[in-house]
Design an enzyme around this catalytic site. Structure first.
Site, PDB file in Angstrom:
ATOM      1  N   ASP A 336      76.970  16.084 -28.774  1.00  0.00           N
ATOM      2  CA  ASP A 336      75.729  16.780 -28.456  1.00  0.00           C
ATOM      3  C   ASP A 336      75.985  18.284 -28.553  1.00  0.00           C
ATOM      4  O   ASP A 336      77.143  18.727 -28.577  1.00  0.00           O
ATOM      5  CB  ASP A 336      75.284  16.385 -27.047  1.00  0.00           C
ATOM      6  CG  ASP A 336      73.901  16.896 -26.714  1.00  0.00           C
ATOM      7  OD1 ASP A 336      73.139  17.151 -27.655  1.00  0.00           O
ATOM      8  OD2 ASP A 336      73.598  17.045 -25.524  1.00  0.00           O
ATOM      9  N   THR A 338      73.934  21.009 -26.645  1.00  0.00           N
ATOM     10  CA  THR A 338      73.729  21.693 -25.373  1.00  0.00           C
ATOM     11  C   THR A 338      74.634  21.106 -24.299  1.00  0.00           C
ATOM     12  O   THR A 338      74.641  19.895 -24.071  1.00  0.00           O
ATOM     13  CB  THR A 338      72.266  21.581 -24.931  1.00  0.00           C
ATOM     14  OG1 THR A 338      71.423  22.048 -25.978  1.00  0.00           O
ATOM     15  CG2 THR A 338      72.025  22.384 -23.672  1.00  0.00           C
ATOM     16  N   ASP A 578      76.359  14.617 -22.277  1.00  0.00           N
ATOM     17  CA  ASP A 578      76.260  14.817 -20.843  1.00  0.00           C
ATOM     18  C   ASP A 578      74.911  14.423 -20.269  1.00  0.00           C
ATOM     19  O   ASP A 578      74.739  14.382 -19.054  1.00  0.00           O
ATOM     20  CB  ASP A 578      76.536  16.284 -20.483  1.00  0.00           C
ATOM     21  CG  ASP A 578      75.504  17.233 -21.096  1.00  0.00           C
ATOM     22  OD1 ASP A 578      74.749  16.792 -21.987  1.00  0.00           O
ATOM     23  OD2 ASP A 578      75.464  18.402 -20.679  1.00  0.00           O
TER      24      ASP A 578
END
Length: 823
Positions: A336, A338, A578
């Protein structure tokens, strides 16, 4: 652990009548259970008594190291020596005892490391007690507890919803159904599902092992070696060896009892039981002890345990042990953007007014931020930016609320303003606006600079309408600044050097993803792709994903499909993330890696958790996996070489009806100085080789030729020094010991490449120990060795020299053939 008071994000909001119906925007005041109620349920055993994910218990570790197939074999052989003697021939049992103790100690160290990190990683759900929201351990939840959940939270017990604020739950891990389920008061929620949008409260109806996913979760949390190619390969090899022990042992006993191949033993010196049967049994034990790869299972366990400890030092929690093996095989990392490549927090950089509204965009944004019961990082940054600019949220009544969803890419609220009711949405510009609109074009331009850009727009219908947002009118662009992590570029450079492809899969605009990738020097980031443009046909989609490296507007379901496509094309995929939008992909990947600050749902499904939230730890994690697997393969090759040369020697000796050349004490000496002691050091040495499938065949390809040559060399020396006799003297046995030790030490040198000073010193030390055993009086007595005949010693060395040359030629040819096949 005591309760922690927690400022609930679900503070109560007023209910206002709109169009004849009341919209409840926050949870109603609720006391929850009192302290007395909780104590009563605890006393009655109505608690959530599901074990936390952890390592094996102390008892399981001890049993697992003591009661093994190899220890059982050794115990049977030792019982034979215990009856017939002498004591020197039982030395091999002491080696097994020491090995077992080392294995137990190392696993206990790993257990302590895992248990400490598991406590740090454990989720602490929010519950309502005595009218306040507090955090408790999952095991402290009791029946009838009122739990509070928001985006990213995992449902830890079964229950019934008592309040829902746009609550959407993903149950795909339980039911396989990909679409989120909208929950209303009275609906059931199941443990194991997780919240993807909105917020809510529910009352626990089933806790502990009665909950829907409790049994599954408990089994999945076992610290084990299952589903491991390495483990299954070693078990396959051990099965073959076990089957071979019986016929070879029977052949040796028969040949030495009934074909005049008896071992002569001086009873005055040894103290052992005399007679042909005892001598035959000693020869059989000597052969079978060397056939058993006694250190292989031990060193496998130690290598994994030390890997866990080393990763623990970097604050990396290993939740499933096979993950260490999987790390060694990873050739694609999907990450990912961000929170992984960029810093977790963002900063409001600019609010660009596009017109289209009489209200101030900043005022509207402040109102939207205040109305969000569970703000995501973007909304939190907007709230902080508005407050820092002196714009407090207006006292506007919220009439409808649409929480953010990764699937639809927007959130919103209907607000009762002084000029009337307005419907506002905030989300991806390329989703809300027309593709050819000026707002979408400007958002793409800013996104190409690596900025996150959101569009604030007026909607034509209430945000909770099934057709929302309807027709939208752009009002302003919200520009958020996100900084790239300082350690991200070195991490990507490491993966490039190691031949690991990195792919950024993000829900952001493709231009923004490409900008971050270019800043990090990621190959192919100059051609980012919108995941909505990927082909629907799985094979075509997989080929496109394999070809590119930066993807934007990736939904959770598309992330999962992309990972699945890469796996279908033969890649071993690690997924890092996350957020709740990463859960499906984390579960689908070969290795799921979650950030410690990520959502409880993402941490619960990942095999590895980086508790310090540092993407830079990942290279160390991959390197540790390669070290463990590469060294186990190296050690396995050594032990199987020993097995092959012993089988060769035993079969030929049995067929020729001559005495077996060794006593068990000789086998113990050879095994210790050639492979046993060195393998401990090699199992923990650095190793950067990429693990490949085919462990068994590759190991046997190296071990069988070396073992056959060493075994034939030992037989040749034996027959030369016997000179037509059938019973050897100590000088004859010593010559065979010299041949085997010299040959197998050369094999050790070949396997130990690349050479460093300590490896050369290790082999030199083993040569020194062997020399001490042969030249000191105590060594010669204990191991029954005799180096007084120079001719026999030179014969052993000469045959070993020829064997070394043959093994070297075989290895060079094999390396060239392997390199040609790889090219």
């Amino acid at each position: 652990m005591p309760e922690e008071t927690d400022r609930s994000p679900l503070g109560p909001l007023p209910a206002e009548p709109v169009s004849g119906r009341s919209v409840l925007l926050g949870p109603p005041p609720e006391k929850g259970l009192s302290s007395e109620d909780v104590a009563e349920r605890v006393a009655g055993g109505r608690t959530n008594d599901v074990p936390v994910r952890a390592s094996r218990s102390v008892g399981q570790i001890i049993r697992g190291n003591v009661f093994t197939r190899i220890n059982a074999m050794i115990a049977v052989l030792f019982s034979v020596i215990a009856v017939i003697g002498p004591v020197q021939d039982g030395l091999f049992a002491l080696v097994i005892v020491i090995n077992t103790l080392i294995g137990i100690v190392q696993e206990l160290r790993a257990k302590r490391t895992l248990d400490k990190l598991a406590i740090v990683n454990a989720a602490r759900p929010r519950v309502v007690r005595d009218g306040a929201t507090v955090r408790v351990a999952t095991q402290e939840i009791v029946l009838d507890e009122v739990l509070e959940v928001g985006v990213g939270d995992q449902v830890v017990v079964d229950g019934v919803v008592t309040w829902a604020g746009g609550l959407e739950v993903d149950e795909s891990l339980l039911t396989g159904e990909a679409d989120p389920v909208l929950k209303q008061p009275g609906d059931t929620v199941m443990s194991g599902s997780f919240v993807v949008a909105g917020a809510g409260r529910f009352r626990a109806t089933k806790v502990g092992r009665h909950a829907y996913a409790a049994r599954l979760a408990e089994e999945a949390s076992r610290f084990s070696l299952v589903r491991s190619e390495l483990r299954s390969g070693i078990n396959t090899i051990l099965t073959w060896i076990t089957y071979a022990l019986f016929p070879i042992g029977a052949l040796l006993v028969y040949s030495q009892l009934f074909m005049n191949g008896q071992v002569a033993l001086d009873q005055a010196d040894s103290g052992g039981v005399p007679g042909p049967l005892a001598d035959a049994l000693r020869g059989m034990v000597a052969a079978l002890v060397s056939m058993i790869p006694e250190g292989l299972i031990l060193l496998t366990s130690i290598a994994f345990a030390v890997g866990v400890i080393r990763l623990g030092r970097h604050r990396c929690l290993v939740q499933e042990l096979p993950a260490i093996e999987g790390l060694a095989r990873v050739d694609v990392v999907c990450t990912d953007k961000t929170g992984t490549l960029t810093e977790v927090g963002m900063k409001l950089a600019e609010i660009r007014d596009l017109g289209g509204s009489s209200e101030s965009p900043t005022l509207v944004l402040a109102a939207l931020a205040a109305s969000d019961p569970d703000p995501n990082p973007s909304m939190a940054a907007i709230a902080e930016g508005c407050a820092a600019g002196g714009r407090e949220a207006p006292d506007w009544t919220v009439t409808a609320l649409a929480p953010f969803s990764s699937a639809r890419k927007w959130s919103g609220a209907s607000l009762l303003t002084p000029s009337g009711e307005g419907h506002w949405v905030l989300g991806a510009a390329d989703v809300l606006a027309e593709p050819d609109s000026p707002a979408a074009a400007e958002a793409a331009r800013l996104g190409a600079q690596g900025l996150r850009v959101l569009l604030l727009a007026r909607a034509s219908v209430r945000v909770d309408d099934e057709f929302a947002p309807g027709t939208v009118e752009p009002v302003s662009l919200v520009v958020l600044d996100q900084r790239v992590r300082e350690d991200a570029r070195p991490t990507l450079d490491y993966f490039a050097d190691q031949g690991v492809d990195v792919k950024i899969v993000s829900g952001d605009h493709a231009a923004s993803v490409g900008a971050v990738g270019r800043e990090l020097g990621l190959p192919g980031a100059d051609r980012p792709m919108d995941a909505r443009d990927l082909p629907e046909e799985p094979e075509r989609m997989a080929r496109e994903v394999e070809r590119r490296s930066a993807f934007g507007r990736v939904t959770p379901e598309r992330k999962r499909d992309m990972v699945r496509g890469l796996r279908d094309r033969g890649h071993t995929v690690a997924m890092t993330g996350d957020g709740v939008n990463d859960v499906l992909a984390l579960k689908e990947a070969d290795i799921g890696v979650a950030m410690g600050s990520g959502s409880p749902a993402s941490r619960s499904v990942a095999q590895l958790v980086l508790l310090d939230n540092r993407f830079a730890v990942l290279p160390r994690v991959v390197a540790e996996g390669r070290r463990v697997i590469g060294n186990i393969e190296r050690v396995a090759s050594l032990f199987l070489t020993k097995t092959v040369y012993t089988m060769t020697l035993a079969i030929i000796v049995g067929l020729l009806a001559v005495a077996y050349p060794f006593f068990p004490r000789h086998a113990t000496l050879i095994n210790a100085v050639t492979f046993g002691i060195p393998s401990f050091f090699l199992a923990l040495a650095p190793n950067t080789d990429i693990a490949r499938p085919g462990f068994v065949l590759r190991t046997l390809r190296l071990a069988i030729p070396s073992g056959l040559v060493a075994g034939l060399a030992a037989v040749t020396t034996y027959l030369l020094v016997l000179g037509g006799r059938t019973v050897p003297d100590p000088a004859d046995r010593t010559a065979v010991v010299i041949t085997l030790c010299a040959t197998t030490l050369w094999v050790l040198l070949l396997v130990a490449k690349p050479y460093v000073w300590w490896k050369v010193a290790l082999v030199g030390t083993m040569v020194g120990l062997l020399t001490l055993a042969m030249v000191t009086p105590w060594g010669r007595w204990f191991f029954d060795l005799d180096v007084s005949d120079p001719a026999k010693v030179l014969t052993g060395l000469a045959v070993a020299g020829v064997a070394i040359a043959v093994i070297t030629v075989i290895r060079v040819v094999d390396d060239r053939m392997t390199s040609r096949a790889a090219a």
